[in-house]
Scaffold this active site. Structure first.
Site, PDB file in Angstrom:
ATOM      1  N   HIS A 122       0.855  -1.201   0.000  1.00  0.00           N
ATOM      2  CA  HIS A 122       0.000   0.000   0.000  1.00  0.00           C
ATOM      3  C   HIS A 122       0.881   1.236   0.000  1.00  0.00           C
ATOM      4  CE1 HIS A 122      -3.986  -1.570   1.921  1.00  0.00           C
ATOM      5  NE2 HIS A 122      -3.484  -2.441   1.060  1.00  0.00           N
ATOM      6  N   ARG A 147      -0.300  -0.751  -4.629  1.00  0.00           N
ATOM      7  CA  ARG A 147      -1.606  -0.093  -4.666  1.00  0.00           C
ATOM      8  C   ARG A 147      -1.408   1.365  -4.289  1.00  0.00           C
ATOM      9  NH1 ARG A 147      -6.706  -0.728  -0.413  1.00  0.00           N
ATOM     10  NH2 ARG A 147      -5.729   1.038   0.613  1.00  0.00           N
ATOM     11  N   TYR A 159     -10.402   7.867   1.293  1.00  0.00           N
ATOM     12  CA  TYR A 159     -10.148   6.479   1.678  1.00  0.00           C
ATOM     13  C   TYR A 159      -8.675   6.111   1.427  1.00  0.00           C
ATOM     14  CZ  TYR A 159      -9.397   1.587   1.276  1.00  0.00           C
ATOM     15  OH  TYR A 159      -8.834   0.354   1.426  1.00  0.00           O
ATOM     16  N   ASP A 210      -7.813   1.021  -5.385  1.00  0.00           N
ATOM     17  CA  ASP A 210      -9.030   0.551  -4.721  1.00  0.00           C
ATOM     18  C   ASP A 210     -10.067   1.673  -4.706  1.00  0.00           C
ATOM     19  OD1 ASP A 210     -10.934  -0.621  -3.127  1.00  0.00           O
ATOM     20  OD2 ASP A 210      -9.571  -1.141  -1.480  1.00  0.00           O
ATOM     21  N   HIS A 212     -13.059   1.221  -3.453  1.00  0.00           N
ATOM     22  CA  HIS A 212     -13.766   0.974  -2.200  1.00  0.00           C
ATOM     23  C   HIS A 212     -15.274   1.148  -2.347  1.00  0.00           C
ATOM     24  CE1 HIS A 212     -13.568   0.439   2.255  1.00  0.00           C
ATOM     25  NE2 HIS A 212     -12.497  -0.226   1.893  1.00  0.00           N
ATOM     26  N   GLU A 236      -9.999  -2.073  -8.118  1.00  0.00           N
ATOM     27  CA  GLU A 236     -10.672  -2.894  -7.100  1.00  0.00           C
ATOM     28  C   GLU A 236     -11.999  -2.284  -6.659  1.00  0.00           C
ATOM     29  OE1 GLU A 236      -8.124  -3.651  -3.758  1.00  0.00           O
ATOM     30  OE2 GLU A 236      -9.828  -3.981  -2.425  1.00  0.00           O
ATOM     31  N   GLU A 262     -13.679  -8.696  -1.333  1.00  0.00           N
ATOM     32  CA  GLU A 262     -13.182  -8.740   0.051  1.00  0.00           C
ATOM     33  C   GLU A 262     -14.314  -8.798   1.079  1.00  0.00           C
ATOM     34  OE1 GLU A 262     -10.829  -5.064   0.112  1.00  0.00           O
ATOM     35  OE2 GLU A 262     -12.364  -4.142   1.358  1.00  0.00           O
ATOM     36  N   ARG A 283     -11.252 -11.528  -4.735  1.00  0.00           N
ATOM     37  CA  ARG A 283     -10.560 -11.078  -3.525  1.00  0.00           C
ATOM     38  C   ARG A 283     -11.119 -11.655  -2.230  1.00  0.00           C
ATOM     39  NH1 ARG A 283      -7.247  -7.790  -2.295  1.00  0.00           N
ATOM     40  NH2 ARG A 283      -8.382  -6.352  -0.933  1.00  0.00           N
ATOM     41  N   HIS A 312      -7.658 -10.858  -0.014  1.00  0.00           N
ATOM     42  CA  HIS A 312      -7.620  -9.683   0.874  1.00  0.00           C
ATOM     43  C   HIS A 312      -6.539  -9.902   1.947  1.00  0.00           C
ATOM     44  CE1 HIS A 312     -10.309  -7.127   3.786  1.00  0.00           C
ATOM     45  NE2 HIS A 312      -9.354  -6.391   3.257  1.00  0.00           N
ATOM     46  N   GLU A 339      -2.471  -9.418  -1.234  1.00  0.00           N
ATOM     47  CA  GLU A 339      -2.315  -8.093  -0.611  1.00  0.00           C
ATOM     48  C   GLU A 339      -1.412  -8.210   0.615  1.00  0.00           C
ATOM     49  OE1 GLU A 339      -6.016  -6.443   0.772  1.00  0.00           O
ATOM     50  OE2 GLU A 339      -5.145  -4.446   1.034  1.00  0.00           O
ATOM     51  N   TRP A 402     -18.798   3.654   2.378  1.00  0.00           N
ATOM     52  CA  TRP A 402     -17.441   4.032   2.792  1.00  0.00           C
ATOM     53  C   TRP A 402     -16.423   3.207   2.037  1.00  0.00           C
ATOM     54  CZ3 TRP A 402     -13.718   0.979   5.374  1.00  0.00           C
ATOM     55  CH2 TRP A 402     -12.510   1.674   5.570  1.00  0.00           C
TER      56      TRP A 402
HETATM   57  C1  CS2 Z   1      -9.317  -2.480   1.936  1.00  0.00           C
HETATM   58  C2  CS2 Z   1      -9.404  -2.774   3.399  1.00  0.00           C
HETATM   59  O1  CS2 Z   1      -7.381  -3.771   1.904  1.00  0.00           O
HETATM   60  C3  CS2 Z   1      -8.291  -3.321   1.236  1.00  0.00           C
HETATM   61  O2  CS2 Z   1      -8.389  -3.457   0.047  1.00  0.00           O
HETATM   62  O3  CS2 Z   1     -10.477  -2.388   1.214  1.00  0.00           O
HETATM   63  O4  CS2 Z   1      -8.490  -1.891   3.997  1.00  0.00           O
HETATM   64  C4  CS2 Z   1     -10.763  -2.617   4.080  1.00  0.00           C
HETATM   65  O5  CS2 Z   1     -11.148  -1.290   4.089  1.00  0.00           O
HETATM   66  C5  CS2 Z   1     -10.657  -3.137   5.485  1.00  0.00           C
HETATM   67  O6  CS2 Z   1     -10.180  -4.445   5.454  1.00  0.00           O
HETATM   68  C6  CS2 Z   1     -11.997  -3.062   6.195  1.00  0.00           C
HETATM   69  O7  CS2 Z   1     -11.974  -3.788   7.376  1.00  0.00           O
HETATM   70 MG    MG Z   2     -10.240  -3.117  -0.748  1.00  0.00          MG
END
Ligand code: CS2
Ligand code: MG
Length: 402
Positions: A122, A147, A159, A210, A212, A236, A262, A283, A312, A339, A402
């Site tokens: 990340h 990412r 985010y 991502d 999200h 993603e 995820e 994922r 994930h 990840e 979110w």
């Molecule tokens: C995210 C996560 O890793 C990811 O791709 O989407 O950080 C996610 O927000 C958290 O796992 C939520 O618990």
């Molecule tokens: Mg994610």
């Protein structure tokens, strides 16, 4: 061999984790992750009240039968709490099986199909220059896939971007915080971010992003198309996935590779996505998707459609899940990428583990079972603290994803 006891260890070394320990009459024990971010104690109650009494006396090698017993036997199927609880049992049993047979779990799932699991890191920044710096830092650490999330001008607390100088961690202690979201500002900004990144770092590093779950299908299609010149590894969660048909619309408009899953807790959440080839990477995670037994089947089904895995691996999945994902990822043919959002040093101390990162890849290690332990006396110094994920509102105050 028989299961003689099972109990939960709930701790908070920088963030909350729920761990199931299953003990056998031969002194071998196994660990399973039961962490469901922001809803931790619901899983504890499900396991303590409803599952553990049914495990005592059973043969821990019977992973398939015990999975079916807990899934079909409850009558009430699926849901994140149920499937996380089943996953915890399943993973702990695979750990026991590996320890009893004195072999790493990947050998029980097909053996090594590759030398290591490609991982993505990340990178994040409050603006484009700091995002570029963060990407360069991760390249220097050896990552080959990254990412990138970045603060969007005019959007408070975007985010994936840390608020202070601590690493990004989505769950916060106290009641849920509220962040503000603007699709318009985001859609205009993200192509500029990736254009700047490709100019700065070239084409060799895989870049991921991502969304999200924040866009409508047609907005996601626009974003995908506008990012095509920058050759992303994947985009993603472009839109929420309850309506699997939504991904058909995205596919009609863009060739950007799509990853999702995820938040799925059953393969049925992904069934249409996979069989219609509307996604490229699945994922789903072992801890929320029903364990190794369930994810092995999901991965094998996805393989038929050339869909690869991208399990994930955020910090709310404990080192036990990271190890389980690496063992499964080493064994399946259609592994795509894993990840890797590193846990804090304190979390790593509480969960000593055999897996390691080396030159862009992770290796599960060759310890019997999963190769992860739990230091219970250290864990006891960090008791559970209520924490939540944030919620998001649009500029006019409407609650959004979110
Ligand atoms: C995210 C996560 O890793 C990811 O791709 O989407 O950080 C996610 O927000 C958290 O796992 C939520 O618990
Ligand atoms: Mg994610």
């Amino acid at each position: 061999m028989k299961i003689v006891a099972a109990r939960l260890i709930v701790c908070s070394p920088d963030r909350n984790f729920v761990t199931l320990r299953i003990d056998t009459d031969e002194g071998i024990y196994g660990l399973g992750d039961a962490t469901l971010n922001g809803r931790e104690l619901a899983v504890v109650a499900y396991l303590e009240e409803h599952i553990i009494p049914c495990l005592i006396g059973r043969d821990p090698f019977a992973t398939e039968d015990i999975w079916q017993y807990l899934y079909r036997g409850a009558y009430w199927r699926r849901g994140p709490v149920t499937m996380t609880a089943i996953a915890a049992v399943d993973v702990a049993l695979w750990d026991i099986k590996g320890k009893a047979l004195k072999t790493p779990v990947y050998n029980l799932l097909g053996g090594k199909s590759r030398q290591g699991a490609l991982v993505y890191a990340h990178a994040n920044g409050s603006d484009i220059p700091s995002a570029i710096d963060s990407v360069k830092k991760h390249i220097a650490e050896g990552y080959q896939a990254i990412r990138v999330q970045c603060g969007v001008p005019g959007v408070l607390s975007s985010y994936g971007v840390p608020k202070g100088d601590k690493p990004y961690e989505p769950a916060e202690r106290g009641l849920p915080s509220e962040s503000v979201w603007s699709t318009e500002k985001y859609l205009n900004f993200v192509p500029k971010l990736f254009e700047a990144l490709r100019i700065e770092i070239g084409e060799d590093i895989h870049l991921l992003h991502d969304v999200h779950h924040r866009l409508t299908p047609i907005e996601a299609a626009r974003l995908g198309r506008s990012l095509e010149p920058y050759h992303l590894f994947w985009l993603e969660d472009p839109t929420p996935a309850e309506n699997q048909e939504a991904f058909r619309l995205i596919r009609q408009h863009t060739v950007i590779p799509i990853a999702t899953g995820e938040v799925f807790n059953s393969f049925w959440d992904a069934h249409d996505l996979v069989r219609n080839q509307w996604i490229d990477y699945l994922r789903m995670t072992i801890v929320h998707g029903g364990g190794i037994t369930a994810l092995k089947k999901a991965a094998d089904f996805a393989a038929v459609y050339q869909v690869r895995t991208g399990f994930h691996g955020a910090t709310d999945l404990s080192p036990v899940t990271m190890a389980a994902a690496l063992h499964l990822g080493m064994a399946i043919h259609n592994f795509g990428i894993q990840e890797h959002m590193p846990h804090s040093p304190l979390t790593d101390d509480v969960f000593p583990h055999a897996y390691r990162f080396e030159e862009g890849y992770m290796h599960p290690g060759d310890a019997p079972g999963l190769g992860v332990d739990l230091d219970e006396s250290l864990a006891a110094q960090y008791p559970y603290q209520r924490a939540y994920l944030p919620v998001a509102r649009t500029l006019d105050g409407t609650l959004t994803d979110w």
